[in-house]
Design a protein around this motif. Structure first.
Motif, mmCIF file in Angstrom:
data_model
loop_
_atom_site.group_PDB
_atom_site.id
_atom_site.type_symbol
_atom_site.label_atom_id
_atom_site.label_comp_id
_atom_site.label_asym_id
_atom_site.label_seq_id
_atom_site.Cartn_x
_atom_site.Cartn_y
_atom_site.Cartn_z
ATOM 1 N N GLN A 107 41.192 42.362 25.811
ATOM 2 C CA GLN A 107 40.643 42.209 27.167
ATOM 3 C C GLN A 107 39.747 40.974 27.244
ATOM 4 O O GLN A 107 39.787 40.238 28.226
ATOM 5 C CB GLN A 107 39.852 43.463 27.555
ATOM 6 N N ARG A 163 32.871 43.917 36.429
ATOM 7 C CA ARG A 163 31.413 44.021 36.210
ATOM 8 C C ARG A 163 31.071 44.334 34.761
ATOM 9 O O ARG A 163 29.916 44.499 34.425
ATOM 10 C CB ARG A 163 30.805 45.128 37.089
ATOM 11 N N HIS A 164 32.087 44.495 33.925
ATOM 12 C CA HIS A 164 31.800 44.757 32.516
ATOM 13 C C HIS A 164 31.248 43.494 31.852
ATOM 14 O O HIS A 164 31.459 42.375 32.319
ATOM 15 C CB HIS A 164 33.081 45.173 31.793
ATOM 16 N N LEU A 215 42.934 42.454 35.013
ATOM 17 C CA LEU A 215 41.598 42.953 34.679
ATOM 18 C C LEU A 215 40.741 43.253 35.907
ATOM 19 O O LEU A 215 39.512 43.263 35.812
ATOM 20 C CB LEU A 215 40.863 41.955 33.778
ATOM 21 N N SER A 216 41.386 43.531 37.019
ATOM 22 C CA SER A 216 40.621 43.777 38.245
ATOM 23 C C SER A 216 39.656 44.948 38.123
ATOM 24 O O SER A 216 38.656 45.011 38.825
ATOM 25 C CB SER A 216 41.574 44.035 39.414
ATOM 26 N N SER A 217 39.944 45.865 37.214
ATOM 27 C CA SER A 217 39.087 47.046 37.091
ATOM 28 C C SER A 217 37.918 46.829 36.136
ATOM 29 O O SER A 217 37.180 47.769 35.848
ATOM 30 C CB SER A 217 39.919 48.221 36.596
ATOM 31 N N ARG A 218 37.737 45.601 35.640
ATOM 32 C CA ARG A 218 36.685 45.369 34.638
ATOM 33 C C ARG A 218 35.735 44.229 35.031
ATOM 34 O O ARG A 218 35.048 43.699 34.176
ATOM 35 C CB ARG A 218 37.316 45.000 33.292
ATOM 36 N N ASN A 238 42.753 39.322 38.553
ATOM 37 C CA ASN A 238 43.888 40.130 38.968
ATOM 38 C C ASN A 238 45.161 39.654 38.252
ATOM 39 O O ASN A 238 45.977 40.449 37.792
ATOM 40 C CB ASN A 238 44.037 40.040 40.487
#
Ligand SMILES: Nc1ncnc2c1ncn2[C@@H]1O[C@H](COP(=O)(O)OP(=O)(O)O)[C@@H](O)[C@H]1O
Ligand SMILES: [Mg+2]
Length: 221
Positions: A147, A137-138, A132-135, A128
């Protein structure tokens, strides 16, 4: 916080002797952000590795947080390194088979007394922190270079080290992504993390408090 006195590092093989560092003397106070510059081969990475306890100097004295590092007995050193120091590298050094959040948890695996849940929460907080909280599981291959470096920054700070060592952290990034990484490091510094950053970019060095310059393993003005 970081003190180097008469530090020497000589690499010896049967054939050759390379003086990578010679008579290095400087101190970094708590909360400083300094840069290290110098041509390729001038000893910048060696210097960072010595400060980060990845490499033992051939001679001289190093202390971290007022603690002289005179015993290079492995377990003791590994613990200080894990607790006091975070590392960021030019080429990210993420593990391709692990997703983002698992990569960030790695430094915590060596900490006793943390549950899986606590580790996960700390890793998510660090992610966070770098936006990068939205990534989470990438996998690294699914991320841009900028990134990936942000994941590496999250991994470096997840255990809340006092010292962050960055070896050309923007060297593989375009200038916009490099500025993002620099911005994150500046924020971390404002929050109290002491930072030593190797860079070839004078523009970035200008944003640090001062620059240590190396040439042929020696400090120059
Ligand atoms: N493991 C090693 N064995 C032998 N020589 C090394 C080793 N690591 C670095 N060197 C030598 O030490 C010098 C400084 O290297 P380095 O610290 O990587 O420089 P920089 O990061 O400034 O490019 C170079 O001459 C390099 O070849
Ligand atoms: Mg280097």
């Amino acid at each position: 916080m970081i003190k180097l006195e008469s530090i020497e590092k000589v690499y010896r093989t049967e054939q050759v002797e390379t003086v990578a560092l010679s008579n290095i003397n400087f101190a970094v106070d708590e909360g400083e952000f300094i840069s290290v510059m110098g041509p390729s081969g001038s000893g910048k990475s060696t210097l960072l590795n010595v400060i980060g306890l990845l490499d033992e100097p051939t001679a001289g004295d190093l202390s971290l947080n007022g603690r002289p590092i005179n015993s290079y007995a492995d377990r003791y050193l590994a613990r200080i390194r894990n607790e006091e120091v975070g590392f960021i590298f030019q080429s990210f050094h993420l593990i391709a088979d692990l997703n983002v959040v698992d990569n960030v948890e790695i430094p915590l695996l060596y900490r006793r007394g943390l549950s899986g849940k606590e580790r996960r929460a700390m890793a998510l907080k660090a992610l966070n922190r770098v936006g990068l909280s939205s990534r989470v599981r990438h996998f690294p291959s699914q991320l841009s270079g900028g990134q990936q470096q942000r994941v590496a920054v999250a991994r470096a700070i997840v255990a809340q080290p006092h010292i962050l060592l960055a070896d050309e952290p923007t060297g593989n990034l375009d200038s916009q992504m490099g500025d993002e990484i620099m911005g994150i490091m500046q924020q971390l510094n404002e929050e109290g993390t002491t930072i030593v950053m190797v860079t070839h970019d004078q523009r970035l060095a200008d944003h640090t408090g001062r620059t240590v310059r190396l040439f042929d393993g020696r400090q120059v003005q």
